[in-house]
Design a protein around this motif. Structure first.
Motif, PDB file in Angstrom:
ATOM      1  N   ILE A 122      47.050  34.099  50.458  1.00 12.25           N
ATOM      2  CA  ILE A 122      46.035  34.597  49.401  1.00 12.25           C
ATOM      3  C   ILE A 122      46.168  36.437  48.974  1.00 12.25           C
ATOM      4  O   ILE A 122      46.075  36.922  49.605  1.00 12.25           O
ATOM      5  CB  ILE A 122      44.768  35.234  50.140  1.00 12.25           C
ATOM      6  CG1 ILE A 122      44.396  33.113  50.686  1.00 12.25           C
ATOM      7  CG2 ILE A 122      43.605  34.945  48.744  1.00 12.25           C
ATOM      8  CD1 ILE A 122      43.200  32.707  51.390  1.00 12.25           C
ATOM      9  N   VAL A 123      46.735  35.427  47.482  1.00 12.42           N
ATOM     10  CA  VAL A 123      46.816  37.490  46.958  1.00 12.42           C
ATOM     11  C   VAL A 123      45.909  37.770  46.180  1.00 12.42           C
ATOM     12  O   VAL A 123      45.305  37.475  45.663  1.00 12.42           O
ATOM     13  CB  VAL A 123      48.262  37.306  46.259  1.00 12.42           C
ATOM     14  CG1 VAL A 123      48.249  38.670  45.680  1.00 12.42           C
ATOM     15  CG2 VAL A 123      49.657  36.894  46.632  1.00 12.42           C
ATOM     16  N   THR A 124      45.299  39.217  46.671  1.00  3.98           N
ATOM     17  CA  THR A 124      44.231  39.895  46.104  1.00  3.98           C
ATOM     18  C   THR A 124      44.780  40.716  45.865  1.00  3.98           C
ATOM     19  O   THR A 124      45.769  41.146  45.680  1.00  3.98           O
ATOM     20  CB  THR A 124      43.188  40.135  47.029  1.00  3.98           C
ATOM     21  OG1 THR A 124      43.315  40.484  47.770  1.00  3.98           O
ATOM     22  CG2 THR A 124      42.662  38.554  47.283  1.00  3.98           C
ATOM     23  N   THR A 125      43.781  41.437  44.692  1.00  4.22           N
ATOM     24  CA  THR A 125      43.951  42.702  43.983  1.00  4.22           C
ATOM     25  C   THR A 125      43.027  43.708  44.405  1.00  4.22           C
ATOM     26  O   THR A 125      41.408  43.083  44.017  1.00  4.22           O
ATOM     27  CB  THR A 125      44.221  42.868  42.389  1.00  4.22           C
ATOM     28  OG1 THR A 125      43.584  42.115  41.541  1.00  4.22           O
ATOM     29  CG2 THR A 125      45.989  42.085  42.192  1.00  4.22           C
ATOM     30  N   ARG A 126      42.813  45.255  44.164  1.00  6.23           N
ATOM     31  CA  ARG A 126      41.562  45.565  44.198  1.00  6.23           C
ATOM     32  C   ARG A 126      40.956  46.109  43.015  1.00  6.23           C
ATOM     33  O   ARG A 126      39.595  46.318  42.893  1.00  6.23           O
ATOM     34  CB  ARG A 126      41.941  47.242  44.797  1.00  6.23           C
ATOM     35  CG  ARG A 126      42.758  47.264  46.294  1.00  6.23           C
ATOM     36  CD  ARG A 126      42.962  48.322  47.163  1.00  6.23           C
ATOM     37  NE  ARG A 126      43.609  48.190  48.204  1.00  6.23           N
ATOM     38  CZ  ARG A 126      43.986  49.857  49.291  1.00  6.23           C
ATOM     39  NH1 ARG A 126      43.567  49.980  48.194  1.00  6.23           N
ATOM     40  NH2 ARG A 126      43.715  48.726  50.155  1.00  6.23           N
ATOM     41  N   LYS A 127      41.586  46.082  42.066  1.00  2.61           N
ATOM     42  CA  LYS A 127      41.701  46.381  40.127  1.00  2.61           C
ATOM     43  C   LYS A 127      42.360  45.215  39.658  1.00  2.61           C
ATOM     44  O   LYS A 127      43.507  45.250  39.546  1.00  2.61           O
ATOM     45  CB  LYS A 127      41.704  47.446  39.944  1.00  2.61           C
ATOM     46  CG  LYS A 127      41.059  48.822  40.641  1.00  2.61           C
ATOM     47  CD  LYS A 127      40.754  49.705  40.288  1.00  2.61           C
ATOM     48  CE  LYS A 127      40.892  50.929  40.848  1.00  2.61           C
ATOM     49  NZ  LYS A 127      40.923  53.325  40.453  1.00  2.61           N
TER      50      LYS A 127
ATOM     51  N   PRO B 121      49.422  40.762  33.618  1.00  2.00           N
ATOM     52  CA  PRO B 121      50.851  40.828  33.967  1.00  2.00           C
ATOM     53  C   PRO B 121      51.915  41.635  34.757  1.00  2.00           C
ATOM     54  O   PRO B 121      52.539  41.257  35.180  1.00  2.00           O
ATOM     55  CB  PRO B 121      51.480  41.297  32.464  1.00  2.00           C
ATOM     56  CG  PRO B 121      50.494  40.888  31.431  1.00  2.00           C
ATOM     57  CD  PRO B 121      49.324  40.580  32.825  1.00  2.00           C
ATOM     58  N   VAL B 122      51.132  42.786  35.218  1.00  3.50           N
ATOM     59  CA  VAL B 122      51.396  43.806  36.078  1.00  3.50           C
ATOM     60  C   VAL B 122      51.809  43.550  37.263  1.00  3.50           C
ATOM     61  O   VAL B 122      53.025  43.064  38.445  1.00  3.50           O
ATOM     62  CB  VAL B 122      50.763  45.240  35.932  1.00  3.50           C
ATOM     63  CG1 VAL B 122      51.382  45.815  37.053  1.00  3.50           C
ATOM     64  CG2 VAL B 122      50.903  45.775  34.213  1.00  3.50           C
ATOM     65  N   HIS B 123      50.394  42.735  37.923  1.00  2.45           N
ATOM     66  CA  HIS B 123      51.129  41.892  39.201  1.00  2.45           C
ATOM     67  C   HIS B 123      51.325  40.803  39.339  1.00  2.45           C
ATOM     68  O   HIS B 123      52.276  41.142  39.871  1.00  2.45           O
ATOM     69  CB  HIS B 123      49.474  41.669  39.033  1.00  2.45           C
ATOM     70  CG  HIS B 123      48.127  43.077  38.986  1.00  2.45           C
ATOM     71  ND1 HIS B 123      47.959  43.996  40.231  1.00  2.45           N
ATOM     72  CD2 HIS B 123      47.293  43.216  38.602  1.00  2.45           C
ATOM     73  CE1 HIS B 123      47.055  45.154  39.695  1.00  2.45           C
ATOM     74  NE2 HIS B 123      47.090  44.519  38.818  1.00  2.45           N
TER      75      HIS B 123
END
Length: 119
Positions: free
Chosen positions: A97-102, A108-110
């Motif tokens: 499970i991939v998540t980001t902080r912001k 596109p960057v992530h």
């Protein structure tokens, strides 16, 4: 007075009932067993309904017709002999499970970072 009369009447009737039961022990020992067998025999008529659709939808409903159409056009392997492990190739499998902080994972960057690093 009334209490004494009731007490005497109940005492004699229960005494007579006790003598009757004591005089017929086979009947009073086997009658409950036979009665439970007779009442329990009705449970053999029950059946477990595995198809919930037949309980909730009318026989000629549109949902049932569409469901049969989908089943005929897109068959699913429902064999009881096929194991779930037969559908998988040998090797290690896992889910990440991939998540980001912001922001969002779909930015596109992530997304480029995730696709470049397959580990």
């Amino acid at each position: 007075m009334l209490r004494q009369v009731l007490h005497a009447g109940l005492r004699t009737s229960f005494h007579a009932l006790g003598r009757f039961v004591a005089g017929h022990p086979v009947f009073f020992a086997s009658a409950p067993v036979l009665l439970s067998i007779l009442l329990g025999a009705s449970f053999s008529r029950y059946r477990v309904e595995e198809d919930v659709e037949s309980l909730l939808a009318p026989k000629h409903s549109l949902a049932k017709i569409e469901g049969n159409l989908v089943d005929s056009l897109f068959p699913v392997n429902r064999s009881k002999h096929a194991l779930y492990s037969d559908l998988q190739t040998p090797g290690r499998y896992g889910r990440v499970i991939v998540t980001t902080r912001k922001g969002s994972v779909l930015d596109p960057v992530h997304l480029d970072t995730i696709l470049k690093n397959p580990t």
